[in-house]
Design an enzyme around this catalytic site. Structure first.
Site, PDB file in Angstrom:
ATOM      1  N   LYS A 177       0.800  -1.003  -0.090  1.00 17.29           N
ATOM      2  CA  LYS A 177       0.027   0.027   0.001  1.00 17.29           C
ATOM      3  C   LYS A 177       0.810   1.163   0.086  1.00 17.29           C
ATOM      4  CE  LYS A 177      -1.891   2.853   3.074  1.00 17.29           C
ATOM      5  NZ  LYS A 177      -1.843   3.983   2.428  1.00 17.29           N
ATOM      6  N   GLU A 252       9.066   1.960  11.833  1.00 15.71           N
ATOM      7  CA  GLU A 252      10.055   2.648  11.647  1.00 15.71           C
ATOM      8  C   GLU A 252       9.334   4.083  11.696  1.00 15.71           C
ATOM      9  OE1 GLU A 252      13.265   2.936  11.711  1.00 15.71           O
ATOM     10  OE2 GLU A 252      12.987   5.002  11.266  1.00 15.71           O
ATOM     11  N   CYS A 286      12.549  11.347   8.230  1.00 19.79           N
ATOM     12  CA  CYS A 286      12.291  10.823   9.683  1.00 19.79           C
ATOM     13  C   CYS A 286      13.909  11.371  10.437  1.00 19.79           C
ATOM     14  CB  CYS A 286      12.054   9.684   9.914  1.00 19.79           C
ATOM     15  SG  CYS A 286      12.623   8.449   8.969  1.00 19.79           S
ATOM     16  N   GLU A 387       7.666  16.126  16.931  1.00 11.73           N
ATOM     17  CA  GLU A 387       8.131  15.978  15.404  1.00 11.73           C
ATOM     18  C   GLU A 387       7.199  16.996  14.533  1.00 11.73           C
ATOM     19  OE1 GLU A 387       7.617  12.047  13.304  1.00 11.73           O
ATOM     20  OE2 GLU A 387       9.600  12.487  12.437  1.00 11.73           O
TER      21      GLU A 387
HETATM   22  C1  UN1 Z   1      13.249   8.752   5.960  1.00 12.55           C
HETATM   23  O1  UN1 Z   1      13.375   9.854   6.359  1.00 12.55           O
HETATM   24  O2  UN1 Z   1      12.291   7.975   6.460  1.00 12.55           O
HETATM   25  O3  UN1 Z   1      19.226   8.849   6.126  1.00 12.55           O
HETATM   26  C2  UN1 Z   1      14.435   7.930   5.414  1.00 12.55           C
HETATM   27  C3  UN1 Z   1      18.656   9.476   5.343  1.00 12.55           C
HETATM   28  C4  UN1 Z   1      17.925   8.727   3.988  1.00 12.55           C
HETATM   29  C5  UN1 Z   1      16.663   7.926   4.519  1.00 12.55           C
HETATM   30  C6  UN1 Z   1      15.640   8.809   5.328  1.00 12.55           C
HETATM   31  N1  UN1 Z   1      18.694   7.842   3.386  1.00 12.55           N
HETATM   32  O4  UN1 Z   1      18.235  10.490   5.492  1.00 12.55           O
END
Ligand code: UN1
Length: 496
Positions: A177, A252, A286, A387
């Site tokens: 999805k 995650e 993230c 966040e």
């Molecule tokens: C994300 O923001 O979910 O390390 C992943 C990083 C990227 C991946 C981010 N390679 O910022």
């Protein structure tokens, strides 16, 4: 940009099909509002059909030799490389990233596909001695079944590859999805897997929202594994919903990542690292640096460097060559980001720059927010704890190294962290003491590579990691096997 609008379908059991309900939704560009495509708004019936297809395909796929499964991923990686520019441009249009970053996102998928293709010739288990004579012991990785893959819009090609490539090489089948903000990229991803030779039913895509498609996937009794990258709130809801079937859930989730700048840091380098980590992908990673913990001796100087750099950044559509920052993903994100500017001001933090929606100069049709820096932020303020997922960062002054580590760790999340220092002793202490799944020394908080574990401590997840060898633990179960070739009944754990 002139664009050809197309209507897309789900992909179930090797067939392109509409949603059972016939309903649709649109994907539009956050930079200009242009229509990217029309997609099926699926529901529980569509998920059920996809799970049925994936369940029946699993019986053959799990028996395909792992090196042959890897070969398909190798072909997929090569195709993604061939179409890299096209995918990067589509990404820039559909979710806003500037082109070089979109290319980086696609590159991560290429790298992950090649890495996991190689895993088809490893998938190492263990052999051990036995307690008994003429007996052979080993442990092997077994596929689990149908994997429910729920991905976000911020890395719309990379993150599906982090989940789907290891899932497939391990012998599982997939119901995917994609985020409703990036369905065109999810669809392209699957088209290329099909072109690479993935058999019918092994990968299925069902478009639609979390409440309908995601929820059914998470609750479906025949989907034993869910892998989700998303918000903390979604993660908690998924974990609860999956509990009734004791599913394996790989989460995650969020981050509130800190860059620590000590008084001996090379300040220009630190400033570059902060700007890149705070405002790259418009702060929508993230791993983004949404806190900067600064030694008071260099606090003033660093502030000026950051403000000057942020004010030099040009906002615009991601596909224009001179754009530094693209739009944020949608109107509700823009509103949420701005609400945190108001919260920061109410809390008494000092707004140094930004803090407003960017308009004019062709930006009015999109969702653009000026890079925003708050100073004099207290560690407990909401702008330093929650966040925001946008181009906002918070400068927090500290007295010394110990204070810096305490502030950096004073947070529920634990994804990424970084320290700028020239002192090797303090760097090693930070590597030990920062409570995050990823720590950088003299670099920003973003840019994780695909062959090391990716994920966070504390409430960033639930202990799993993706990428690297660690990903295999999400997509396999261990089986221990004992072969007795003595020809007689040998009783283990019995004193004889
Ligand atoms: C994300 O923001 O979910 O390390 C992943 C990083 C990227 C991946 C981010 N390679 O910022």
């Amino acid at each position: 940009m002139a664009v050809e609008t197309k209507t897309f379908q789900n992909f179930i059991g090797g067939e392109w099909v509409d949603a059972v309900s016939g309903e649709t939704f649109e994907s539009t560009s956050p930079a200009t509002g242009e229509l990217i495509g029309i997609f099926p708004k699926s529901g529980a019936d569509d998920v059920d059909r996809a799970v049925e297809a994936a369940t029946s395909a699993y019986e053959d796929w799990r028996l395909v030799p792992a090196p042959a499964r890897g070969e398909i991923l190798y072909r997929f990686g090569a195709l993604v490389r061939e179409y890299k520019d096209e995918l990067a441009l589509l990404m820039s249009r559909e979710m806003g990233k500037v082109l070089p970053e979109a290319g980086g996102d696609v590159q991560e998928a290429i790298d992950m596909s090649f890495y996991m293709a190689g895993e088809g010739r490893r998938l190492f288990g263990q052999t051990t001695p036995s307690e008994l004579p003429d007996k052979f012991n080993m442990s092997v990785r077994m596929p689990i079944g149908v994997i429910g893959v729920i991905t976000p819009w911020n890395f719309p090609i990379a993150i599906p590859s982090w989940k789907i490539a290891p899932a497939l090489v391990c012998g599982n089948t997939v119901v995917f999805k994609p985020a409703t903000d990036t369905p065109a990229l999810g669809e392209r991803f699957v088209e290329l897997l099909v072109e690479a030779g993935v058999p019918a039913g092994v990968v299925n895509v069902v478009h639609g929202g979390g409440a309908a498609v995601g929820d059914r996937l998470v609750r479906h009794p025949d989907v034993p594994v869910i892998t989700l990258t998303g918000s903390r709130e979604t993660g908690v809801a998924v974990l609860k919903a999956a509990a009734d079937h004791l599913k394996h859930v790989h989460l995650e989730l969020g981050g509130k990542n800190a860059i620590v700048v000590l008084d001996d840091a090379e300040l220009d380098l630190a400033a570059d690292g902060i700007i890149w980590s705070a405002f790259g992908t418009s702060g929508q990673r993230c791993t983004a640096a949404s806190r900067v913990v600064v030694h008071e001796r260099v606090y003033g100087e660093l502030q000026s460097k950051l403000v000057a750099a942020a004010e030099r950044m040009r906002l615009g559509p991601g596909w224009e060559a001179d754009t530094d920052i693209g739009p944020v993903i949608n109107r509700s994100a823009l509103e949420k980001i701005h609400s945190y500017t108001e919260i920061g001001q109410e809390e008494g933090a000092k707004l140094l720059t930004g803090g407003e929606v960017a308009t004019g100069n062709g930006l009015d049709q999109g969702f653009f927010y000026r890079p925003t820096i708050f100073a004099d932020v207290e560690p407990e303020m909401r702008i330093a704890q929650e966040e925001i997922f946008g181009p906002t960062t918070a400068l927090i002054p500290v007295k010394d190294f110990d204070d810096a580590i305490r502030v950096a760790n004073g947070i529920r999340f634990g994804l990424s962290s970084s320290i700028f220092t020239r002192d090797v002793n303090r760097a090693f202490r930070a590597m030990r003491d920062l409570q995050t799944g990823i720590t950088y020394v003299n670099a920003g908080t973003i840019g994780a590579e695909v062959h090391l574990p990716f994920g966070g401590m504390k409430e960033t997840g639930n202990g799993h990691r993706e990428a690297g060898q660690a990903a295999l633990d999400v997509f396999t179960e261990w089986k221990s096997i004992y072969v007795d070739y003595s020809g007689k009944l040998q009783k283990a754990q019995i004193d004889t």
